[in-house]
Scaffold this motif. Structure first.
Motif, PDB file in Angstrom:
ATOM      1  N   ALA A 517     123.080 -16.744 102.683  1.00  0.00           N
ATOM      2  CA  ALA A 517     122.040 -15.998 101.965  1.00  0.00           C
ATOM      3  C   ALA A 517     122.199 -16.232 100.469  1.00  0.00           C
ATOM      4  O   ALA A 517     123.294 -16.519  99.976  1.00  0.00           O
ATOM      5  N   ASP A 518     121.094 -16.124  99.767  1.00  0.00           N
ATOM      6  CA  ASP A 518     121.070 -16.169  98.306  1.00  0.00           C
ATOM      7  C   ASP A 518     120.402 -14.896  97.812  1.00  0.00           C
ATOM      8  O   ASP A 518     119.531 -14.330  98.478  1.00  0.00           O
ATOM      9  N   THR A 519     120.802 -14.466  96.636  1.00  0.00           N
ATOM     10  CA  THR A 519     120.281 -13.230  96.066  1.00  0.00           C
ATOM     11  C   THR A 519     119.529 -13.512  94.771  1.00  0.00           C
ATOM     12  O   THR A 519     120.021 -14.246  93.913  1.00  0.00           O
ATOM     13  N   CYS A 520     118.350 -12.931  94.654  1.00  0.00           N
ATOM     14  CA  CYS A 520     117.559 -13.032  93.426  1.00  0.00           C
ATOM     15  C   CYS A 520     117.389 -11.645  92.828  1.00  0.00           C
ATOM     16  O   CYS A 520     117.010 -10.701  93.535  1.00  0.00           O
ATOM     17  N   TRP A 521     117.650 -11.541  91.540  1.00  0.00           N
ATOM     18  CA  TRP A 521     117.316 -10.311  90.833  1.00  0.00           C
ATOM     19  C   TRP A 521     115.816 -10.301  90.592  1.00  0.00           C
ATOM     20  O   TRP A 521     115.246 -11.267  90.088  1.00  0.00           O
ATOM     21  N   THR A 522     115.158  -9.204  90.957  1.00  0.00           N
ATOM     22  CA  THR A 522     113.708  -9.114  90.800  1.00  0.00           C
ATOM     23  C   THR A 522     113.282  -8.146  89.701  1.00  0.00           C
ATOM     24  O   THR A 522     112.208  -8.305  89.121  1.00  0.00           O
ATOM     25  N   LYS A 523     114.100  -7.148  89.418  1.00  0.00           N
ATOM     26  CA  LYS A 523     113.781  -6.171  88.374  1.00  0.00           C
ATOM     27  C   LYS A 523     115.057  -5.783  87.641  1.00  0.00           C
ATOM     28  O   LYS A 523     116.159  -5.923  88.161  1.00  0.00           O
ATOM     29  N   GLY A 524     114.876  -5.283  86.416  1.00  0.00           N
ATOM     30  CA  GLY A 524     116.002  -4.818  85.631  1.00  0.00           C
ATOM     31  C   GLY A 524     116.375  -3.385  85.959  1.00  0.00           C
ATOM     32  O   GLY A 524     115.890  -2.800  86.935  1.00  0.00           O
ATOM     33  N   ASP A 525     117.205  -2.804  85.113  1.00  0.00           N
ATOM     34  CA  ASP A 525     117.737  -1.456  85.372  1.00  0.00           C
ATOM     35  C   ASP A 525     116.849  -0.345  84.834  1.00  0.00           C
ATOM     36  O   ASP A 525     117.223   0.824  84.867  1.00  0.00           O
ATOM     37  N   GLY A 526     115.670  -0.686  84.337  1.00  0.00           N
ATOM     38  CA  GLY A 526     114.754   0.323  83.819  1.00  0.00           C
ATOM     39  C   GLY A 526     114.961   0.659  82.360  1.00  0.00           C
ATOM     40  O   GLY A 526     114.215   1.459  81.797  1.00  0.00           O
ATOM     41  N   VAL A 527     115.957   0.052  81.725  1.00  0.00           N
ATOM     42  CA  VAL A 527     116.226   0.270  80.304  1.00  0.00           C
ATOM     43  C   VAL A 527     115.761  -0.965  79.546  1.00  0.00           C
ATOM     44  O   VAL A 527     116.199  -2.078  79.850  1.00  0.00           O
ATOM     45  N   PRO A 528     114.881  -0.820  78.560  1.00  0.00           N
ATOM     46  CA  PRO A 528     114.308  -2.003  77.886  1.00  0.00           C
ATOM     47  C   PRO A 528     115.374  -2.861  77.210  1.00  0.00           C
ATOM     48  O   PRO A 528     116.340  -2.351  76.635  1.00  0.00           O
ATOM     49  N   ASP A 529     115.187  -4.179  77.300  1.00  0.00           N
ATOM     50  CA  ASP A 529     116.041  -5.132  76.600  1.00  0.00           C
ATOM     51  C   ASP A 529     115.269  -5.889  75.519  1.00  0.00           C
ATOM     52  O   ASP A 529     115.808  -6.163  74.455  1.00  0.00           O
ATOM     53  N   PHE A 530     114.017  -6.251  75.826  1.00  0.00           N
ATOM     54  CA  PHE A 530     113.204  -7.072  74.920  1.00  0.00           C
ATOM     55  C   PHE A 530     114.020  -8.268  74.438  1.00  0.00           C
ATOM     56  O   PHE A 530     114.149  -8.537  73.254  1.00  0.00           O
ATOM     57  N   LYS A 531     114.560  -8.973  75.404  1.00  0.00           N
ATOM     58  CA  LYS A 531     115.440 -10.084  75.071  1.00  0.00           C
ATOM     59  C   LYS A 531     115.167 -11.256  76.002  1.00  0.00           C
ATOM     60  O   LYS A 531     115.156 -11.097  77.210  1.00  0.00           O
ATOM     61  N   GLY A 532     114.951 -12.422  75.420  1.00  0.00           N
ATOM     62  CA  GLY A 532     114.728 -13.618  76.208  1.00  0.00           C
ATOM     63  C   GLY A 532     115.949 -14.515  76.198  1.00  0.00           C
ATOM     64  O   GLY A 532     116.882 -14.328  75.412  1.00  0.00           O
ATOM     65  N   ALA A 533     115.949 -15.479  77.104  1.00  0.00           N
ATOM     66  CA  ALA A 533     117.018 -16.479  77.122  1.00  0.00           C
ATOM     67  C   ALA A 533     116.822 -17.386  75.910  1.00  0.00           C
ATOM     68  O   ALA A 533     115.877 -18.167  75.859  1.00  0.00           O
ATOM     69  N   SER A 534     117.698 -17.271  74.958  1.00  0.00           N
ATOM     70  CA  SER A 534     117.547 -17.984  73.692  1.00  0.00           C
ATOM     71  C   SER A 534     118.582 -19.092  73.594  1.00  0.00           C
ATOM     72  O   SER A 534     119.491 -19.191  74.424  1.00  0.00           O
ATOM     73  N   PRO A 535     118.468 -19.955  72.592  1.00  0.00           N
ATOM     74  CA  PRO A 535     119.525 -20.944  72.369  1.00  0.00           C
ATOM     75  C   PRO A 535     120.869 -20.248  72.173  1.00  0.00           C
ATOM     76  O   PRO A 535     120.921 -19.071  71.811  1.00  0.00           O
ATOM     77  N   PRO A 536     121.967 -20.949  72.388  1.00  0.00           N
ATOM     78  CA  PRO A 536     123.283 -20.328  72.267  1.00  0.00           C
ATOM     79  C   PRO A 536     123.565 -19.942  70.812  1.00  0.00           C
ATOM     80  O   PRO A 536     122.915 -20.444  69.883  1.00  0.00           O
ATOM     81  N   PRO A 537     124.522 -19.046  70.595  1.00  0.00           N
ATOM     82  CA  PRO A 537     124.887 -18.700  69.217  1.00  0.00           C
ATOM     83  C   PRO A 537     125.301 -19.940  68.439  1.00  0.00           C
ATOM     84  O   PRO A 537     125.916 -20.865  68.985  1.00  0.00           O
ATOM     85  N   ALA A 538     124.975 -19.969  67.188  1.00  0.00           N
ATOM     86  CA  ALA A 538     125.300 -21.130  66.351  1.00  0.00           C
ATOM     87  C   ALA A 538     126.814 -21.266  66.199  1.00  0.00           C
ATOM     88  O   ALA A 538     127.529 -20.272  66.058  1.00  0.00           O
ATOM     89  N   PRO A 539     127.318 -22.483  66.219  1.00  0.00           N
ATOM     90  CA  PRO A 539     128.754 -22.676  65.989  1.00  0.00           C
ATOM     91  C   PRO A 539     129.098 -22.448  64.524  1.00  0.00           C
ATOM     92  O   PRO A 539     128.255 -22.581  63.630  1.00  0.00           O
ATOM     93  N   ALA A 540     130.339 -22.060  64.279  1.00  0.00           N
ATOM     94  CA  ALA A 540     130.819 -22.004  62.900  1.00  0.00           C
ATOM     95  C   ALA A 540     130.830 -23.426  62.345  1.00  0.00           C
ATOM     96  O   ALA A 540     131.232 -24.370  63.041  1.00  0.00           O
ATOM     97  N   LEU A 541     130.385 -23.589  61.098  1.00  0.00           N
ATOM     98  CA  LEU A 541     130.081 -24.921  60.589  1.00  0.00           C
ATOM     99  C   LEU A 541     130.652 -25.125  59.189  1.00  0.00           C
ATOM    100  O   LEU A 541     130.582 -24.237  58.336  1.00  0.00           O
ATOM    101  N   TRP A 542     131.257 -26.298  58.979  1.00  0.00           N
ATOM    102  CA  TRP A 542     131.740 -26.686  57.648  1.00  0.00           C
ATOM    103  C   TRP A 542     131.270 -28.110  57.359  1.00  0.00           C
ATOM    104  O   TRP A 542     131.305 -28.968  58.243  1.00  0.00           O
TER     105      TRP A 542
END
Length: 632
Positions: A517-542
């Motif tokens: 069996a495989d499991t799919c999440w269909t709904k969240g926990d009811g608490v708003p996130d307003f967050k999308g899958a974004s690019p990863p955090p920027a690396p520290a840079l010199w």
């Protein structure tokens, strides 16, 4: 799944990565002067308009309870932040096709013996704009963005393009008197409106709206209903005249199948939509094969809400001023027939009629099915006969109201509401599809068989997931949302004696249990996130300058270990290093690329509606593929 790259830019700036009736529309709102403003003797609201344009859908928003074009706003047509002309709703961006005339927030309730409604606009009266912001600078629009952490607008930002507006219904200057009684009476509410947009591929056709409605009066507002009024007018060009509005169709999607690996589950998106009746494929202008729609993603209370979807055609001719109506004492409310006292059953003039539509618990049939409603239909009153019925069925200047409630709001209390305005691409697939709605060949089922709502429902799910990320326990109460289990294989694990009512004897029955069996999440926990899958955090840079060279050093620990918001997997893919003489996008060129070596696995789906290969899993490393498919 959204694959993620960390991108390093090295330059002056371093960044990381049918027949038309001859009568005119009711009060003819399309002909109003777009630069119209009310004159306020003692109060000058800071009316403003701007537009979301970071994604593929360009959408105008205002600070007076409306969104779309300037027709519903006294602010004019110039963007408050850039001075550019605001597009009502252009999709895709740059196509010059328009998918919205105007939309507005409606809210109604009961105070004592008064039934009151306040609207951002009602679509047919110039004085129906009953919300207004504060004076300058307090009532001005606010812009925020997560794009540049060093920019002042980064603080408290949610998306790549946030617009914040605050307005109230307390001002009565310049507002029309109620159609049936005296001057407009406000509910005394304050609305804080935030709208969010992203450029990510899965979110670029979506704008999310988040409202906070506060009772700023001294009396409890009882039996409150809230809704979104939408008048689309879909056509090529920003000015479609009177003809561009006269071929719209509206409908509602309550349930749709959604994929989960090799299974499907039933999603309940509750989407109200409007589209052009045939996509205008044979027009000299660009076609309009897409649609736009509204989905409610959060209400103040979960559970037994009363949701209504009503569509109608507004028209100065009462015969064409039509909206579906249930028969007396039928439907959910079991109440007598309401007479709008206007000669028609469409336009809800006055607070009492607007409130009736907000709360009537009707789900109108899709407009394309109108001609199938007969005089002996057990639920619906028959529509007008003859040519009027045929014209209404094939599309007119149609609007809809998607509403829900009831709620009681005590003084000082705040109620949250969130909804998405979204586009669905290529709903029209047959240039000749309108033939199935015309007299003599009328077959609405065949018409719908040629419509493709798959992109709309996909965008609708993403809107819901961005609002409330599935599988994420936002408030740490050990609830991460709802799941669907896709069972692909099972086996008998036990047997039990059961009573067979057909024979009256006990028989052995098998107990099965899933083995794969495989499991799919269909709904969240009811608490708003307003967050999308974004690019990863920027690396520290010199960056260390040298003679004829630049040495770039970076630490990507966070970039390479931060899990994806939706899959919860660490799916980092690699780095690209760009260099340019300035910060304009065309100036940059790739000087180095570091990519994790992995491979996508495409699986053929024989479903006739798909008949193609699908990407169902995250990429595999070469080692993982050898374990799966190697000889040993």
């Amino acid at each position: 799944m959204v694959r993620r790259f960390a991108t390093i830019l090295v330059a002056c700036v371093l960044i990381c990565s049918m027949a038309v009736p001859t009568v005119e529309g009711r009060n003819n709102p399309q002909k109003r002067d777009k630069d119209i403003s009310r004159t306020k003797a003692s109060f000058t609201p800071a009316y403003g308009i701007t537009q979301h344009k970071v994604g593929r859908m360009v959408l105008g928003v205002t600070n007076n309870g409306s969104f779309g074009g300037a027709e519903f706003s006294p602010a004019g047509i110039s963007d408050f932040f850039t001075g550019e002309e605001v597009m009502a709703c252009e999709f895709p961006k740059g196509s010059e096709t328009r998918y919205l005339f105007g939309a507005a927030f409606w809210i109604g309730g009961v105070i004592g013996r008064d039934t009151l409604v306040s609207t951002g606009a009602d679509g047919w009266s110039l004085g129906g704009e009953e919300f207004a912001p504060d004076e300058r600078p307090f009532g001005e629009l606010v812009y925020r963005s997560i794009i540049d952490p060093e920019a002042p607008e980064y603080e408290d930002a949610v998306s790549e393009e946030d617009y914040i507006a605050v307005y109230t219904d307390t001002s009565t200057e310049g507002i029309d008197a109620d159609f049936f009684r005296g001057p407009h009476i406000p509910l005394n509410i304050e609305v804080t409106q935030a709208s969010y947009a992203w450029s990510y591929s899965y979110a670029e056709d979506i704008v999310l709206f988040d409202y906070k409605v506060r009772n700023i009066g001294t009396q409890t507002l009882n039996d409150m209903f809230m809704g979104f009024y939408v008048d689309a007018d879909i056509h090529f060009g920003q000015d479609g005249g009177q003809t561009g509005a006269q071929d719209d169709l509206s409908g509602f999607l309550e349930t749709r199948p959604a994929p989960c690996f090799s299974c499907t589950y039933i999603d309940t998106p509750f989407i109200a939509w409007t589209m052009d009746n045939d996509g205008d494929f044979d027009s000299e202008d660009e076609p309009v094969p897409h649609l736009t729609a509204t989905r409610i993603v959060r209400t103040p209370r979960e559970g037994e809400l009363e949701v209504s979807y009503n569509w109608w055609v507004s028209n100065g001719n009462p015969q064409y001023d039509f909206g579906p109506r249930e028969r007396p004492y039928k439907g959910e409310l079991q109440e007598p027939l309401r007479d709008f006292r206007t000669g028609g059953t469409g336009t809800p003039e006055g607070d009492v009629n607007k409130y009736y539509l907000l709360r009537n618990r009707e789900f109108d049939y899709d407009q394309a099915y109108l001609a199938s409603i007969t005089s002996n239909d057990p639920l619906w009153l028959p529509p007008p006969g003859g040519g009027i019925k045929d014209t209404l069925t094939t599309g007119l200047d149609t609007r809809y109201l998607l509403s829900f409630g009831p709620f009681n709001i005590r003084p000082g209390e705040v109620l949250p509401i969130s909804f998405a305005y979204l586009a669905g691409e290529d709903v029209h697939t047959n240039p000749n599809n309108l033939e199935f709605l015309e007299p003599g060949s009328y077959d609405p089922d065949a018409y719908y068989a040629n419509l493709d709502f798959s992109d709309l429902t996909l965008n609708s799910r993403w809107a819901s997931w961005i609002y409330d990320n599935p599988g994420v326990d936002t408030d740490n109460d050990r609830d991460s949302g709802e799941v669907f289990v896709c069972v692909t294989d099972s086996a008998v694990v036990d047997s039990v004696l059961i009573f067979d009512p057909n024979t009256g004897e006990e028989v052995w029955d098998s107990i099965w249990a899933p083995t794969e069996a495989d499991t799919c999440w269909t709904k969240g926990d009811g608490v708003p996130d307003f967050k999308g899958a974004s690019p990863p955090p920027a690396p520290a840079l010199w960056v260390e300058p040298g003679v004829g060279k630049l040495t770039v050093r970076f630490n990507g620990t966070r970039s390479e270990t931060t899990p994806d918001v939706f899959s919860r997997e660490i799916d980092f893919e690699g780095y690209r290093v760009y260099i340019g003489r300035d910060d304009r996008a065309p100036s940059f060129s790739v000087v180095a690329s570091y990519d994790i070596e992995d491979f996508n696995k495409w699986v053929y789906n024989p479903d006739p509606k798909i008949d193609d290969f699908e990407l169902l899993e995250a990429p595999f490393t070469l080692k993982e593929l050898r374990c799966l498919y190697g000889d040993s």
